[in-house]
Design a protein around this motif. Sequence first.
Motif, PDB file in Angstrom:
ATOM      1  N   GLY A  38       0.907  -1.094   0.134  1.00 46.41           N
ATOM      2  CA  GLY A  38       0.053   0.102  -0.149  1.00 46.41           C
ATOM      3  C   GLY A  38       0.854   1.147  -0.070  1.00 46.41           C
ATOM      4  N   PRO A  39       0.274   2.245  -0.629  1.00 45.48           N
ATOM      5  CA  PRO A  39       0.971   3.455  -0.678  1.00 45.48           C
ATOM      6  C   PRO A  39       1.228   4.081   0.580  1.00 45.48           C
ATOM      7  CG  PRO A  39      -1.199   3.841  -1.496  1.00 45.48           C
ATOM      8  CD  PRO A  39      -1.006   2.304  -1.241  1.00 45.48           C
ATOM      9  N   GLY A  40       2.330   4.800   0.851  1.00 44.32           N
ATOM     10  CA  GLY A  40       2.660   5.633   2.196  1.00 44.32           C
ATOM     11  C   GLY A  40       3.078   4.437   3.392  1.00 44.32           C
ATOM     12  N   LYS A  41       3.136   3.166   2.921  1.00 44.09           N
ATOM     13  CA  LYS A  41       3.518   2.263   3.918  1.00 44.09           C
ATOM     14  C   LYS A  41       4.889   1.810   3.873  1.00 44.09           C
ATOM     15  CE  LYS A  41      -0.766   1.011   5.424  1.00 44.09           C
ATOM     16  NZ  LYS A  41      -1.832   2.005   4.640  1.00 44.09           N
ATOM     17  N   PHE A  42       5.428   2.332   2.882  1.00 48.43           N
ATOM     18  CA  PHE A  42       7.191   2.081   2.577  1.00 48.43           C
ATOM     19  C   PHE A  42       7.632   3.452   2.391  1.00 48.43           C
ATOM     20  CE2 PHE A  42       4.833   0.904  -1.184  1.00 48.43           C
ATOM     21  CZ  PHE A  42       5.559   1.462  -2.066  1.00 48.43           C
ATOM     22  N   LYS A  43       9.033   3.505   2.432  1.00 49.44           N
ATOM     23  CA  LYS A  43       9.918   4.761   1.906  1.00 49.44           C
ATOM     24  C   LYS A  43      10.423   4.174   0.429  1.00 49.44           C
ATOM     25  CE  LYS A  43      10.035   7.564   5.735  1.00 49.44           C
ATOM     26  NZ  LYS A  43       9.609   8.867   5.795  1.00 49.44           N
ATOM     27  N   GLU A  48      13.074  10.836   1.779  1.00 48.25           N
ATOM     28  CA  GLU A  48      11.605  11.136   1.298  1.00 48.25           C
ATOM     29  C   GLU A  48      10.922  12.415   1.539  1.00 48.25           C
ATOM     30  OE1 GLU A  48       7.640   8.471   1.913  1.00 48.25           O
ATOM     31  OE2 GLU A  48       9.186   7.561   0.511  1.00 48.25           O
ATOM     32  N   ASP A  49      10.889  12.585   2.851  1.00 48.94           N
ATOM     33  CA  ASP A  49      10.224  13.859   3.423  1.00 48.94           C
ATOM     34  C   ASP A  49      10.718  14.947   3.029  1.00 48.94           C
ATOM     35  OD1 ASP A  49       8.351  12.213   4.579  1.00 48.94           O
ATOM     36  OD2 ASP A  49       9.555  12.136   6.474  1.00 48.94           O
ATOM     37  N   ALA A  50      12.001  15.146   3.002  1.00 52.78           N
ATOM     38  CA  ALA A  50      13.022  16.326   2.429  1.00 52.78           C
ATOM     39  C   ALA A  50      12.532  16.451   1.065  1.00 52.78           C
ATOM     40  CB  ALA A  50      14.426  16.356   2.931  1.00 52.78           C
ATOM     41  N   LEU A  51      12.800  15.518   0.304  1.00 48.39           N
ATOM     42  CA  LEU A  51      12.695  15.468  -1.264  1.00 48.39           C
ATOM     43  C   LEU A  51      11.164  15.888  -1.482  1.00 48.39           C
ATOM     44  CD1 LEU A  51      13.776  14.873  -3.867  1.00 48.39           C
ATOM     45  CD2 LEU A  51      13.275  12.540  -3.681  1.00 48.39           C
ATOM     46  N   TYR A  52      10.341  15.434  -0.869  1.00 44.21           N
ATOM     47  CA  TYR A  52       9.154  15.914  -1.064  1.00 44.21           C
ATOM     48  C   TYR A  52       8.666  17.323  -0.747  1.00 44.21           C
ATOM     49  CZ  TYR A  52       3.717  16.460  -0.548  1.00 44.21           C
ATOM     50  OH  TYR A  52       2.716  16.931  -0.758  1.00 44.21           O
ATOM     51  N   ILE A 127       6.401   9.807  -4.748  1.00 47.59           N
ATOM     52  CA  ILE A 127       6.305  10.256  -3.225  1.00 47.59           C
ATOM     53  C   ILE A 127       5.117  11.172  -3.092  1.00 47.59           C
ATOM     54  CG2 ILE A 127       7.365  11.677  -1.407  1.00 47.59           C
ATOM     55  CD1 ILE A 127      10.162  10.389  -2.406  1.00 47.59           C
ATOM     56  N   ALA A 128       4.815  12.113  -4.133  1.00 42.34           N
ATOM     57  CA  ALA A 128       3.871  13.173  -3.859  1.00 42.34           C
ATOM     58  C   ALA A 128       2.453  12.352  -4.142  1.00 42.34           C
ATOM     59  CB  ALA A 128       3.931  14.122  -4.909  1.00 42.34           C
TER      60      ALA A 128
END
Length: 142
Positions: A38-43, A48-52, A127-128
């Motif tokens: 499922g989306p958002g359940k893995f990096k 990831e957060d900084a890139l987003y 990621i978005a």
Amino acid sequence: MALPTADQTANMAEMEMQWAVKAMHHAETYMKLLRAVGPGKFKLCPIEDALYEDFRANFPDLKVDVLDEDEFKTDMAKAKWREFVNKYEKTVHDFNFGSLLRIDCKKDYTEENSMFVIRTQFLCVEIARNKEGLNEHIAQKQ
């Protein structure tokens, strides 16, 4: 710079084929992960957060549900992406490696629904899509 010889051209075609196979394998693996976990359940990457955050700061109006190829392929878009992507040369693994990206996030990878991008672009868009809930339908198809 000299033009490649016939032998070198044959090797380039083989290298392109290997790249295409690797890009397709990456796309298939990503879709399997989306469906299984499922989306958002893995990096997708360690930053990831900084890139987003950086992606949305630099491309705040980029629609990621259905992509407009001009946002990636025009000379002006390429220049903007190049400047953005190059910041991640040392922090994103294979930052400029070719990848396949779905144009419409509601559809699977097909010839008509895929475009070639570089890895950092793939990461930013997917990621978005995951963070913005646009890939939720994939896990729900099961």
